[in-house]
Structure formats: structure tokens, C-alpha cells
Design a protein around this motif. Structure first.
Motif, PDB file in Angstrom:
ATOM      1  N   LEU A 106       0.920  -1.221  -0.027  1.00 21.72           N
ATOM      2  CA  LEU A 106      -0.100   0.015  -0.010  1.00 21.72           C
ATOM      3  C   LEU A 106       0.688   1.419   0.025  1.00 21.72           C
ATOM      4  O   LEU A 106       0.676   2.177  -0.779  1.00 21.72           O
ATOM      5  CB  LEU A 106      -0.871   0.103   1.161  1.00 21.72           C
ATOM      6  N   GLU A 107       2.035   1.132   0.872  1.00 21.48           N
ATOM      7  CA  GLU A 107       2.929   2.464   0.975  1.00 21.48           C
ATOM      8  C   GLU A 107       3.570   2.571  -0.324  1.00 21.48           C
ATOM      9  O   GLU A 107       3.505   3.834  -0.810  1.00 21.48           O
ATOM     10  CB  GLU A 107       3.822   2.209   2.260  1.00 21.48           C
ATOM     11  N   GLY A 108       3.902   1.771  -0.968  1.00 25.14           N
ATOM     12  CA  GLY A 108       4.709   1.793  -2.099  1.00 25.14           C
ATOM     13  C   GLY A 108       3.958   1.739  -3.461  1.00 25.14           C
ATOM     14  O   GLY A 108       4.208   2.408  -4.556  1.00 25.14           O
ATOM     15  N   ARG A 109       2.713   1.364  -3.735  1.00 21.41           N
ATOM     16  CA  ARG A 109       1.893   1.450  -4.726  1.00 21.41           C
ATOM     17  C   ARG A 109       0.594   2.099  -4.573  1.00 21.41           C
ATOM     18  O   ARG A 109      -0.132   2.336  -5.548  1.00 21.41           O
ATOM     19  CB  ARG A 109       1.827  -0.084  -5.133  1.00 21.41           C
ATOM     20  N   GLY A 110       0.201   2.238  -3.528  1.00 23.43           N
ATOM     21  CA  GLY A 110      -1.094   3.075  -3.065  1.00 23.43           C
ATOM     22  C   GLY A 110      -2.198   1.739  -3.066  1.00 23.43           C
ATOM     23  O   GLY A 110      -3.389   2.220  -2.757  1.00 23.43           O
ATOM     24  N   GLU A 111      -2.195   0.734  -3.642  1.00 25.11           N
ATOM     25  CA  GLU A 111      -3.397  -0.371  -3.459  1.00 25.11           C
ATOM     26  C   GLU A 111      -2.570  -1.686  -3.633  1.00 25.11           C
ATOM     27  O   GLU A 111      -1.352  -1.680  -4.019  1.00 25.11           O
ATOM     28  CB  GLU A 111      -4.038  -0.124  -4.804  1.00 25.11           C
TER      29      GLU A 111
END
Length: 117
Positions: free
Chosen positions: A62-67
Motif C-alpha cells: 500500500l505504501e509503495g503502490r497505493g493499492e
């Protein structure tokens, strides 16, 4: 040759559902038992329980890709990476893995990538 694959125990590819929390929400993840065994080993190397490892991985995605699209597929691919790391350790010894763990680095560093600062 195909008997290595075709002759495997059906219990190994039987789906297993585990309940855990991701970002504070209770959820279920369904994977084949073989994948759960690999995730259990990866988590143990990281010094975590399997639910804690999966939750941390989810948070990092989530932190790296947003989903976290298709998270169960991501977990299966993480198992392949884990098996590759084990194979590399068998060839080159555990020194690289232990140095990474001693420095408190996560799975990203075990993949041979420098951790972000």
C-alpha cells in the motif's frame, strides 16, 4: 518426468483459508497449503508470525503502490521469491541473509535491493 508434478499429494494443493487482520480489518485469505507452508517459512526467517508478515507485506505494498491489487497472487509470487532466496542460500550460504536480518532490513533487502532510506 511429469510424475514429479502429477504425482504430488492432493493435500498440498488443497485450498486453505486463514483469517487475519490487514490494516486493522479482519479478512480471509485463501491459498493452497503449499503456499501457506512457504509463507510460514518466510515469516519465520523474518522473525514474525505469518499473519504479522502478511500484514506488513500488505502495508508495504500500500505504501509503495497505493493499492494491493490481486494480493493473493502477490503472495504466491512472494513464495516464488522466497524459494529463490532459499535456493540462493543453498548455493551461497546464509551469510547474505543473516547480514540483512542483523541490520533489521526487510524482505526488500533480502531480494538484493538496497533499502530505501
Amino acid at each position: 518426468m511429469c510424475q514429479i508434478f502429477a504425482g504430488q499429494d492432493p493435500a498440498d494443493y488443497e485450498p486453505e483459508t486463514r483469517r487475519l487482520r490487514l490494516n486493522g480489518l479482519s479478512t480471509s485469505i485463501r491459498l493452497e497449503r503449499s503456499f501457506w507452508r512457504i509463507l510460514d517459512r518466510i515469516a519465520a526467517v523474518q522473525g514474525l508470525s505469518t499473519p504479522a508478515f502478511v500484514s506488513r507485506l500488505h502495508a508495504e505494498v500500500l505504501e509503495g503502490r497505493g493499492e494491493a491489487r490481486n494480493f493473493t497472487s502477490l503472495l504466491r509470487c512472494a513464495c516464488l521469491i522466497g524459494m529463490q532466496l532459499e535456493a540462493d542460500d543453498d548455493l551461497h550460504g546464509p551469510a547474505v541473509q543473516h547480514r540483512a536480518l542483523d541490520k533489521g532490513l526487510g524482505l526488500r533487502s533480502l531480494q538484493g535491493r538496497a533499502p530505501s532510506s
